[in-house]
Design an enzyme around this catalytic site. Structure first.
Site, PDB file in Angstrom:
ATOM      1  N   MET A   1       0.847  -1.201   0.000  1.00  0.00           N
ATOM      2  CA  MET A   1       0.000   0.000   0.000  1.00  0.00           C
ATOM      3  C   MET A   1       0.877   1.243   0.000  1.00  0.00           C
ATOM      4  O   MET A   1       1.866   1.315   0.718  1.00  0.00           O
ATOM      5  CB  MET A   1      -0.870   0.008   1.256  1.00  0.00           C
ATOM      6  CG  MET A   1      -1.689   1.288   1.440  1.00  0.00           C
ATOM      7  SD  MET A   1      -2.801   1.189   2.856  1.00  0.00           S
ATOM      8  CE  MET A   1      -1.670   1.546   4.196  1.00  0.00           C
TER       9      MET A   1
ATOM     10  N   ASP B   1      -2.891  12.790  -9.702  1.00  0.00           N
ATOM     11  CA  ASP B   1      -3.395  12.886  -8.327  1.00  0.00           C
ATOM     12  C   ASP B   1      -4.461  13.970  -8.144  1.00  0.00           C
ATOM     13  O   ASP B   1      -4.291  14.898  -7.333  1.00  0.00           O
ATOM     14  CB  ASP B   1      -2.238  13.095  -7.334  1.00  0.00           C
ATOM     15  CG  ASP B   1      -1.074  12.131  -7.554  1.00  0.00           C
ATOM     16  OD1 ASP B   1      -1.326  11.040  -8.109  1.00  0.00           O
ATOM     17  OD2 ASP B   1       0.070  12.457  -7.185  1.00  0.00           O
TER      18      ASP B   1
ATOM     19  N   PHE C   1      -3.561   5.299 -10.613  1.00  0.00           N
ATOM     20  CA  PHE C   1      -2.803   6.083  -9.639  1.00  0.00           C
ATOM     21  C   PHE C   1      -3.752   6.885  -8.741  1.00  0.00           C
ATOM     22  O   PHE C   1      -4.973   6.815  -8.863  1.00  0.00           O
ATOM     23  CB  PHE C   1      -1.815   6.997 -10.370  1.00  0.00           C
ATOM     24  CG  PHE C   1      -0.512   6.319 -10.743  1.00  0.00           C
ATOM     25  CD1 PHE C   1      -0.408   4.933 -10.822  1.00  0.00           C
ATOM     26  CD2 PHE C   1       0.624   7.077 -11.006  1.00  0.00           C
ATOM     27  CE1 PHE C   1       0.800   4.315 -11.156  1.00  0.00           C
ATOM     28  CE2 PHE C   1       1.837   6.471 -11.337  1.00  0.00           C
ATOM     29  CZ  PHE C   1       1.924   5.098 -11.419  1.00  0.00           C
ATOM     30  N   SER C   2      -3.137   7.701  -7.891  1.00  0.00           N
ATOM     31  CA  SER C   2      -3.900   8.345  -6.815  1.00  0.00           C
ATOM     32  C   SER C   2      -5.010   9.272  -7.289  1.00  0.00           C
ATOM     33  O   SER C   2      -4.955   9.819  -8.392  1.00  0.00           O
ATOM     34  CB  SER C   2      -2.947   9.126  -5.918  1.00  0.00           C
ATOM     35  OG  SER C   2      -2.267   8.213  -5.104  1.00  0.00           O
TER      36      SER C   2
ATOM     37  N   TRP D   1       8.994   7.312   0.130  1.00  0.00           N
ATOM     38  CA  TRP D   1       9.728   6.531  -0.881  1.00  0.00           C
ATOM     39  C   TRP D   1      11.176   6.328  -0.478  1.00  0.00           C
ATOM     40  O   TRP D   1      11.758   5.278  -0.747  1.00  0.00           O
ATOM     41  CB  TRP D   1       9.626   7.208  -2.251  1.00  0.00           C
ATOM     42  CG  TRP D   1       8.215   7.182  -2.757  1.00  0.00           C
ATOM     43  CD1 TRP D   1       7.372   8.256  -2.856  1.00  0.00           C
ATOM     44  CD2 TRP D   1       7.468   6.050  -3.189  1.00  0.00           C
ATOM     45  NE1 TRP D   1       6.148   7.843  -3.321  1.00  0.00           N
ATOM     46  CE2 TRP D   1       6.178   6.499  -3.538  1.00  0.00           C
ATOM     47  CE3 TRP D   1       7.762   4.684  -3.309  1.00  0.00           C
ATOM     48  CZ2 TRP D   1       5.179   5.648  -3.999  1.00  0.00           C
ATOM     49  CZ3 TRP D   1       6.760   3.835  -3.775  1.00  0.00           C
ATOM     50  CH2 TRP D   1       5.498   4.309  -4.109  1.00  0.00           C
TER      51      TRP D   1
ATOM     52  N   ASP E   1      -0.179   5.627  -1.170  1.00  0.00           N
ATOM     53  CA  ASP E   1      -1.035   6.772  -0.820  1.00  0.00           C
ATOM     54  C   ASP E   1      -2.483   6.450  -0.423  1.00  0.00           C
ATOM     55  O   ASP E   1      -3.117   5.602  -1.042  1.00  0.00           O
ATOM     56  CB  ASP E   1      -1.180   7.721  -2.013  1.00  0.00           C
ATOM     57  CG  ASP E   1       0.111   7.965  -2.745  1.00  0.00           C
ATOM     58  OD1 ASP E   1       1.163   7.537  -2.272  1.00  0.00           O
ATOM     59  OD2 ASP E   1       0.044   8.590  -3.818  1.00  0.00           O
TER      60      ASP E   1
ATOM     61  N   GLU F   1       3.303  16.234  -5.955  1.00  0.00           N
ATOM     62  CA  GLU F   1       2.364  15.110  -5.995  1.00  0.00           C
ATOM     63  C   GLU F   1       1.232  15.319  -4.977  1.00  0.00           C
ATOM     64  O   GLU F   1       1.383  16.048  -3.998  1.00  0.00           O
ATOM     65  CB  GLU F   1       3.097  13.801  -5.690  1.00  0.00           C
ATOM     66  CG  GLU F   1       4.188  13.484  -6.704  1.00  0.00           C
ATOM     67  CD  GLU F   1       4.770  12.093  -6.540  1.00  0.00           C
ATOM     68  OE1 GLU F   1       4.822  11.359  -7.546  1.00  0.00           O
ATOM     69  OE2 GLU F   1       5.187  11.730  -5.432  1.00  0.00           O
TER      70      GLU F   1
HETATM   71  C1  FRU Z   1       2.818   9.419  -4.570  1.00  0.00           C
HETATM   72  C2  FRU Z   1       2.639   8.780  -5.928  1.00  0.00           C
HETATM   73  C3  FRU Z   1       1.572   9.516  -6.704  1.00  0.00           C
HETATM   74  C4  FRU Z   1       1.070   8.463  -7.642  1.00  0.00           C
HETATM   75  C5  FRU Z   1       1.151   7.217  -6.808  1.00  0.00           C
HETATM   76  C6  FRU Z   1       1.509   5.968  -7.574  1.00  0.00           C
HETATM   77  O1  FRU Z   1       3.332   8.575  -3.600  1.00  0.00           O
HETATM   78  O2  FRU Z   1       3.857   8.745  -6.610  1.00  0.00           O
HETATM   79  O3  FRU Z   1       2.011  10.678  -7.355  1.00  0.00           O
HETATM   80  O4  FRU Z   1      -0.236   8.714  -8.063  1.00  0.00           O
HETATM   81  O5  FRU Z   1       2.145   7.455  -5.821  1.00  0.00           O
HETATM   82  O6  FRU Z   1       1.371   4.829  -6.786  1.00  0.00           O
END
Ligand code: FRU
Length: 500
Positions: free
Chosen positions: A36, A167, A97-98, A305, A38, A222
């Site tokens: 898991m 995002d 993605f998010s 990260w 975001d 992001e």
């Molecule tokens: C942030 C991110 C977002 C992206 C997602 C991908 O942690 O890099 O920008 O949508 O994670 O999993």
């Protein structure tokens, strides 16, 4: 339902049963199974809080993103619902993605997310295209719109690239129209936040560039979010690759909070104050929602990260969410405190007041699932030069909080927590000078330490994988200080864990 979604749902139902309750945090949300990152789609819908998350069920490493899903009545006891989205279309085949969620006027639940398509050109060059897509559902099952993507790279301001366009965070305006803010990269290579608007949440038009990074705070921005709070306009975003600045911003993936005023005439944010959201090791990609009682509540990925601790091979989940936090603005700055619902889990109050110098354990003050308030005061002016507190401690391991009343530097250090990875383990922040007085609230939940400083003026969070047998807590001072402690065990209620 697509084959990919069905496969994910069957897999998570079968495999998640194998994870023992004691091997997860109690009230910090973890993925049903696998990886898991975001938080997504944090919203209130049909009388419950909904939380979706960036999810790869099949491994404890990042891979093709799905959206996992859970619901809760109190943001602490979560029930897993079936996986909501799988990367099963051409436009999102590399990952869903998010994104965010909102209730439509007709009562349906809308998910707005970034679809990522990977294209490999004849010359072998690979490119990722990011577009904004919609799925609509009833709180359990969601259908992607046939007209997806609803916003693509052709709408971007001149010079922005369609590879970094992700995002979206959606909200509804008072007049019933919809808007979302989304991260993008300006032609100068650094982040910009775009606002799109729509009368019906289906057809969207670029409205404005709300704010831009100008290469000052990281590069790509992001997971943006924007809202009004206590008379101010606020932007939260998670910049990539930041350059350290004093003790305010650290290198790498960080967090940024811009407080100011949105001007409807210029459609821009006028900045009054800029700060980090969090000062610890593991905090990123926060998202907020407004609770029915008006509170602005933030949750974040309790990881980052760059600071990813690898789980032991036997652990079938990776990644936690932070404790949901209530936000407010005090003296023009962001304040965050644990949601008040946490207090309902408190049991067995213990209080101790002592003058502390050498390392001291206080009777009844220990544990790994606790809410701990600590107040430190000099016994007379300048009576101590350093305060130390160790938590999650055994003979060999501990995580340490230290405070220097002369420089006002507070540090959270998990170097000795048992992690074997050669990554950053300590972070520091500058706290407000209160003549040696310090107030801490430390929330422990098996795999994490969250520290709230001086009634939420700052927060520092770390993920730890110290053995659960390490339960001790000690206090120490260089010099002498009065230390007042109030501690509660936090006890969960029995609740349904899965609902398929
Ligand atoms: C942030 C991110 C977002 C992206 C997602 C991908 O942690 O890099 O920008 O949508 O994670 O999993």
């Amino acid at each position: 339902m697509s084959e990919k979604l069905q496969k994910a749902r069957e897999y998570e139902t079968r495999e998640a049963q194998l994870i023992h309750e004691d091997d997860r945090p109690c009230f910090h949300f973890t993925p049903r199974i696998g990886w898991m990152n975001d938080p997504n789609g944090f919203s209130f819908y049909k009388g419950q809080y909904h939380l979706f998350y960036q999810y790869y069920p099949y491994d404890t490493k990042w891979n093709a993103m799905h959206w996992g899903h859970a619901v809760s009545d109190d943001l602490l006891h979560w029930t897993y619902l079936p996986c909501a989205l799988a990367p099963d279309q051409v436009y999102d085949g590399f990952g869903c993605f998010s994104g965010s969620a909102i209730e439509l006027k007709d009562g349906r639940h809308l998910l707005l997310y970034t679809g990522v398509e990977e294209r490999t050109h004849a010359n072998g060059i690979r490119e990722e295209l990011q577009t904004q897509c919609i799925a609509i559902g009833d709180g359990v099952n969601y259908e992607k719109l046939p007209q997806n993507p609803v916003v693509d790279g052709s709408t971007l301001p001149e010079g922005s690239n369609p590879h970094d366009f992700r995002d979206p965070k959606i909200w509804r305006e008072e007049d019933g129209s919809y808007a979302f803010v989304v991260g993008s990269r300006h032609a100068d290579g650094s982040g910009q936040l775009l606002v799109y608007r729509s009368p019906d949440a289906m057809s969207w038009k670029l409205d404005t560039v709300l704010d831009r990074c100008h290469n000052a705070y990281g590069n790509m921005w992001e997971c943006p979010d924007t809202f009004r709070l206590d008379g101010k306009d606020v932007i939260l975003t998670s910049p990539m690759e930041m350059d350290a600045e004093g003790l305010e911003f650290h290198n790498g993936h960080g967090t940024l909070c811009i407080i100011g005023h949105y001007h409807p005439e210029t459609k821009r944010m006028e900045r009054e104050f800029v700060q980090a959201v969090e000062y610890g090791l593991d905090f990123y990609a926060m998202q907020t929602m407004q609770a029915p009682d008006g509170r602005r509540i933030m949750i974040a990925w309790l990881q980052n990260w760059g600071t990813n601790t690898q789980p032991p091979a036997s652990q079938r989940w990776q990644g936690q969410m932070t404790l949901p936090r209530e936000l407010s603005i005090r003296n023009g700055k962001l304040i965050q405190v644990p949601i008040r619902e946490l207090e309902a889990l408190r049991r067995d109050r213990v209080t101790q007041q002592r003058v502390i110098s050498g390392e001291t354990a206080l009777p009844g003050v220990q544990g790994r699932v606790i809410d701990l308030m600590v107040q430190v005061r000099p016994v007379q002016e300048g009576s101590y030069q350093r305060f130390f507190m160790k938590v999650c401690k055994d003979e060999r391991h501990y995580t340490e909080i230290t405070y220097d009343p002369l420089t006002n530097v507070l540090s959270l250090d998990r170097t000795h927590s048992g992690c074997r990875r050669d990554i950053v383990h300590e972070r520091k922040c500058l706290v407000r000078d209160r003549q040696g007085e310090l107030k801490l609230r430390v929330v422990l939940d098996r795999f994490s330490v969250e520290v709230f400083v001086n009634d939420g003026e700052q927060a520092l969070t770390a993920a730890i994988d110290t053995s659960q047998a390490a339960q001790d807590i000690t206090f120490a001072c260089l010099g002498q200080a009065q230390v007042d402690v109030e501690k509660y065990d936090l006890v969960m209620l029995e609740k349904e864990k899965f609902h398929d």
